[in-house]
Design a protein around this motif. Structure first.
Motif, mmCIF file in Angstrom:
data_model
loop_
_atom_site.group_PDB
_atom_site.id
_atom_site.type_symbol
_atom_site.label_atom_id
_atom_site.label_comp_id
_atom_site.label_asym_id
_atom_site.label_seq_id
_atom_site.Cartn_x
_atom_site.Cartn_y
_atom_site.Cartn_z
ATOM 1 N N GLU A 176 63.089 -23.612 11.664
ATOM 2 C CA GLU A 176 62.263 -22.569 11.083
ATOM 3 C C GLU A 176 62.886 -21.190 11.348
ATOM 4 O O GLU A 176 62.938 -20.324 10.472
ATOM 5 N N ARG A 183 57.185 -22.726 8.367
ATOM 6 C CA ARG A 183 57.292 -24.116 7.946
ATOM 7 C C ARG A 183 56.198 -24.494 6.952
ATOM 8 O O ARG A 183 56.398 -25.389 6.123
ATOM 9 N N ASN A 201 61.381 -28.526 12.593
ATOM 10 C CA ASN A 201 61.041 -28.022 13.924
ATOM 11 C C ASN A 201 61.208 -26.502 13.964
ATOM 12 O O ASN A 201 61.734 -25.879 13.026
ATOM 13 N N HIS A 202 60.761 -25.944 15.115
ATOM 14 C CA HIS A 202 60.746 -24.474 15.171
ATOM 15 C C HIS A 202 62.147 -23.864 15.139
ATOM 16 O O HIS A 202 62.362 -22.736 14.699
ATOM 17 N N ARG A 203 63.181 -24.624 15.644
ATOM 18 C CA ARG A 203 64.549 -24.105 15.637
ATOM 19 C C ARG A 203 65.043 -23.925 14.197
ATOM 20 O O ARG A 203 65.627 -22.907 13.857
ATOM 21 N N TYR A 233 59.329 -32.670 7.549
ATOM 22 C CA TYR A 233 59.127 -32.118 8.887
ATOM 23 C C TYR A 233 60.230 -31.072 9.140
ATOM 24 O O TYR A 233 61.399 -31.258 8.786
ATOM 25 N N TYR A 276 65.285 -31.253 10.599
ATOM 26 C CA TYR A 276 64.303 -31.424 9.533
ATOM 27 C C TYR A 276 64.442 -32.841 9.016
ATOM 28 O O TYR A 276 65.479 -33.507 9.217
ATOM 29 N N GLU A 331 57.272 -35.546 18.686
ATOM 30 C CA GLU A 331 57.162 -34.155 18.212
ATOM 31 C C GLU A 331 57.519 -33.180 19.325
ATOM 32 O O GLU A 331 58.172 -32.166 19.092
ATOM 33 N N GLU A 332 57.076 -33.485 20.533
ATOM 34 C CA GLU A 332 57.416 -32.601 21.638
ATOM 35 C C GLU A 332 58.922 -32.548 21.856
ATOM 36 O O GLU A 332 59.492 -31.494 22.146
ATOM 37 N N LEU A 383 61.223 -33.129 19.570
ATOM 38 C CA LEU A 383 61.868 -32.422 18.470
ATOM 39 C C LEU A 383 61.651 -30.900 18.575
ATOM 40 O O LEU A 383 62.487 -30.114 18.160
ATOM 41 N N GLU A 384 60.468 -30.528 19.104
ATOM 42 C CA GLU A 384 60.191 -29.100 19.216
ATOM 43 C C GLU A 384 60.925 -28.455 20.398
ATOM 44 O O GLU A 384 61.171 -27.256 20.403
ATOM 45 N N SER A 385 61.225 -29.269 21.400
ATOM 46 C CA SER A 385 61.866 -28.702 22.588
ATOM 47 C C SER A 385 63.390 -28.763 22.536
ATOM 48 O O SER A 385 64.062 -28.124 23.347
#
Length: 907
Positions: free
Chosen positions: A44, A51, A40-42, A38, A28, A17-18, A20-22
């Protein structure tokens, strides 16, 4: 929709998760039912929705766009369980994406997206730029290949990398790739002053060293030896850092420009000379002065030893004045051309000819050769001047030593000869004009009526203020009592002169409508009968006035109303004007005076008791003046009403009619006074004709120089073109020359009207002149399908110009043939009656309309489609020069021209 159960979301380790978030990729994952598991913030941020709201939502509910590239790739990864990769534009995100989709263990897929918009745009811009560069290279090569200038491009090694087709053709080379030094080997480059240029100074080599050069040079092709001039511009080619990567040279062939410039220079010198000649001729007023100026100026310009201009008359060359160098004798004199047959035949061709050396030339016969040796002439240039198909003058330029005459010299001599002839014709036309003016003045001063020409003066609103006397005749002072009026204004001479005089003349000057009126001039103590009409150009505001002092007549009219019956009868009978008394109730004449009997030819007994209609004496339309005789006419008064009366013999007289009502006892009557103005009308017509001839004279003086010179120049160039590269247009050029000659003939006829032509007057036989023309006239009659009859009577010889009489006959017979239908007869008759030799030419045409008959002899009046209107005008001028008179009788059965010659002519 129910929220997705968390248990269905795959469990992802914290480390994943880290990651994918970074990551910078948007990511998705969807399960087997296409629900978002799922985000990720990008991603989103891309979708701009939280999300929590998106998780558990079916992907295709968010993006219901089947058949797109992304849709197809998603289904391929899910169905085939393979990893897929695609690049495409996302209309939902409005970005270019680089996407990867991978199948997951739970039957769904995981999708990574990279935003490649900037990179894609940069690549597109790069591709577009490369395409443009390629296109510009092709475009530049096409331009360089199509221009007329030579283009050379060399690299830093001195090797020519590009020659456009123009340069290849100029050098005789087929390809590039040759060192500059080798190319220069086929050429010799000269400086503008003609000295050879060093190889190291070749402009392209100097440009490779950093110089920018422009200038001119001369190129000699070593194979052909031909010299060509060119202008060049050379410059180094540099990259962005300023390093020289090559050189370019653009060269233009200016050979023709140089040659044209030299021709223009020669032409300028020629024009300067001709202007100088024109300035020298303009103030001269005698032919001999013109001959002297022409010959001196031409001799100096050509650097010749002698120059002279001769006129050809009666087969003689007449030299009035010549110009010669040093001790050369003058050759002024008369030389019979009949003694020099070869020379005469060359002149008759109308073409200039040159002799380089009289001792060896075949153009010179022995008689002419001996004459040239005697006159110290070794070489000469002759330029005949031909007018009307025959030579009228020759310009000679001679040299004491052999000389080759160039074409430009011949052309200039032709122009000089034409200008000499034109200048002589100008002064002769001016003299003819002066003579015409003298005749006009003689007529002007011979009439009994007062006559003057005035200039009406207006204010800014076109209101007449005054008038200035321009010309007055001798009768003017007698009729007005005004002395030295010419050049002075009326208000200066007679300050109290009535305003209505200014108003009348002002109206005539503005409208051009002639006016006849009778008005008192109280300040002068006189009463005038006036006829006024506008003359010359409208903007000159000039009015001609023909007038009579009728004070006595007016006094008589007043006495007629005041005095007794005896007094009235005396005035009635003695009046020079016709006076009649008509009874109103029946329109019959009660009485007529003696002037009526004398002028109209009726006896008093034939008139009294009858009406004008019964006598048929009114020649106008019955709806015009005849109406005043009807008993029902309500017109009480007429003043100076123009009317035409018919005499007992049938002749028509122009009159002015004034009427008034009177009472004789108990009878209401109409008093009519008729003034014979036939003579005034004739005088007016003669004044108009003289005014037109004055105008013709002015035009003729200008035409001699302003029209014929350009025509001669054009004709000369057309003749030159016949001999050169335009020979293929021979037919068209010949037609143009013929039309110029025809125009020149018309101008000659026109000039003959204006000038006092020198006539060769000697005693001759009219019948002999006609007899000599019979074959020509018979041929014309046969050609036109007519018959010709000659009735030659016994007539005495008289003084005439036989050539002009032939011209008169030819013009009249030509008009007669054209007026008749085929099969009709033309009759020429001579007779002697009343001390005059009479020539008559009678045709059987349809006659001449009255509207044309009144204007016969007017220049440019014609009823023919292709006529010039000069034929009859020339006939009238010939008759005038012979002191003769021409009368015309015409009817629907034909027309007869009758010319009466006095047996003792006055030239």
């Amino acid at each position: 929709m129910n929220s997705p159960k968390i248990s269905r979301i795959p469990k992802i380790g914290l480390t994943v998760e880290e990651i994918l978030e970074s990551t910078t990729d948007a990511f998705y994952a969807v399960d087997a039912d296409w629900r978002l598991a799922y985000i990720n913030h990008r991603m989103e941020k891309w979708w701009q929705r939280p999300r929590e709201e998106l998780l558990g939502t079916v992907l295709w509910d968010l993006f219901p766009e089947p058949e797109t590239v992304g849709w197809k790739m998603h289904h391929r990864a899910a169905c085939e369980r393979i990893a897929v990769h695609w690049k495409a534009y996302s209309p939902n995100l409005k970005v270019w994406v680089d996407a990867h989709a991978y199948p997951t263990s739970d039957g769904g897929i995981a999708v990574f997206f990279q935003d490649t918009t900037e990179r894609t745009q940069a690549e597109a811009e790069r591709d577009q730029l490369l395409s443009q560069i390629a296109e510009e290279k092709d475009w530049l090569r096409a331009i360089l290949g199509s221009i007329d200038d030579e283009v050379w491009i060399a690299d830093t090694a001195g090797k020519v990398t590009f020659l456009n087709p123009t340069a290849q053709k100029a050098l005789g080379l087929q390809s590039d790739g040759m060192p500059i030094v080798e190319i220069v080997n086929v050429l010799e480059i000269l400086e503008p002053d003609g000295t050879p240029r060093l190889r190291v100074n070749t402009p392209l080599l100097r440009a490779l060293k950093g110089e920018t050069i422009n200038g001119e040079e001369i190129i000699r092709h070593l194979n052909s030896g031909e010299l060509r001039y060119r202008r060049f511009n050379c410059a180094p080619i540099k990259d962005r850092l300023g390093n020289i990567t090559g050189a370019v040279a653009i060269c233009r062939d200016i050979t023709e420009e140089k040659r044209t410039g030299q021709k223009l220079k020669d032409c300028d010198e020629r024009q300067i000379f001709l202007l100088k000649l024109s300035d020298a001729l303009r103030p001269l007023s005698a032919p001999i002065e013109i001959h002297g100026a022409v010959t001196r100026t031409a001799m100096d310009y050509f650097g010749a030893d002698r120059c002279y201009y001769c006129e050809i008359e009666d087969d003689n060359a007449i030299i009035r004045q010549d110009a010669a160098c040093g001790t050369l004798p003058s050759i002024a004199g008369v030389y019979p051309l009949s003694n020099l047959p070869i020379h005469k035949s060359l002149i008759a061709t109308g073409q200039p000819f040159t002799v380089r050396d009289v001792h060896t030339s075949e153009l010179v016969d022995e008689s002419l050769r001996q004459l040239c040796i005697q006159l110290k002439v070794n070489s000469y240039l002759n330029v005949p001047v031909v007018k009307g198909g025959k030579p009228v003058g020759i310009l000679y330029v001679t040299q004491c030593s052999p000389r080759t005459w160039t074409d430009p010299e011949v052309e200039l001599a032709m122009e000089i000869a034409e200008r000499a002839w034109a200048a002589v014709e100008r002064v002769r036309a001016e003299e003819a004009l002066r003579d015409s003016e003298r005749k006009y003045r003689d007529l002007f001063d011979s009439i009994d009526e007062g006559f003057c020409i005035i200039e009406v003066l207006f204010d800014d609103n076109n209101r007449p203020l005054d008038y200035r006397f321009l010309e007055v005749n001798q009768a003017f002072e007698r009729q007005t009592g005004l002395l030295d009026a010419a050049g002075r204004c009326m208000r200066e001479i007679v300050p109290d002169h009535e305003q209505y005089w200014f108003d009348i003349y002002g109206r005539i000057a503005l409208t051009g409508e002639p006016t006849r009126f009778q008005e008192p001039a109280v300040a002068l103590g006189r009463f005038y009968d006036v006829y006024a009409f506008r003359v010359r150009k409208p903007e000159q505001r000039q009015v001609a006035i023909l007038f009579n002092d009728i004070t006595v007549r007016k006094q008589m009219e007043e006495l007629l109303l005041r005095q007794s019956e005896d007094r009235f009868q005396q005035i009635f009978q003695k009046s020079p004007d016709i006076i009649t008394i008509v009874r109103i109730k029946d329109g019959q004449y009660i009485d007529v005076n003696q002037a009526f009997v004398d002028i109209l030819g009726y006896s008093r007994e034939e008139v009294v008791g009858r009406t004008p209609a019964e006598l048929n004496i009114v020649a106008d339309d019955k709806n015009c003046i005849a109406n005043v005789y009807e008993p029902s006419c309500q017109k009480n008064k007429l003043q100076n009403f123009p009317v035409n009366y018919r005499t007992k013999s049938g002749a028509v007289i122009n009159m002015l009619c004034s009427t008034d009502l009177i009472k004789l006892g108990v009878e209401e009557c109409r008093l009519m006074i008729l003034k014979d103005i036939t003579k005034d009308k004739q005088l007016e017509a003669e004044l108009h004709r003289l005014d037109r001839l004055n105008t013709v004279g002015e035009m003729a003086a200008a035409i001699g120089h302003e029209v014929r010179n350009p025509m001669t120049t054009v004709r000369g160039y057309l003749q030159m073109m016949l001999k050169k590269e335009y020979a293929t247009y021979r037919e068209q050029l010949t037609t143009m020359i013929e039309e110029l000659d025809r125009a020149n003939t018309i101008i000659s006829d026109f000039l003959s009207l204006a000038k006092n032509k020198t006539a060769e007057m000697k005693k001759d036989s009219l019948n002999a002149v006609i007899s000599a023309l019979v074959p020509l006239l018979q041929a014309e009659a046969l050609h036109t399908g007519h018959q010709l009859t000659i009735n030659a009577g016994n007539v005495p010889d008289f003084v005439m110009d036989a050539k002009e009489i032939r011209q008169l006959l030819l013009n009249l017979t030509r008009n007669a043939f054209e007026a008749m239908k085929p099969g009709c007869e033309l009759t020429i008759t001579t007779s002697f009656a009343n001390g005059k030799v009479v020539l008559s030419v009678r045709d059987r045409g349809k006659g001449i309309p009255q509207s044309v008959l009144d204007k016969l002899g007017t220049p440019f009046l014609t009823t023919k489609d292709n006529g010039t209107g000069l034929g009859l005008a020339v006939c009238y001028r010939i008759v005038e020069r012979h002191g003769a008179k021409i009368d015309v009788e015409t009817s629907p059965a034909g027309t007869t021209f009758i010319i009466s010659f006095p047996t003792e002519n006055i030239q």
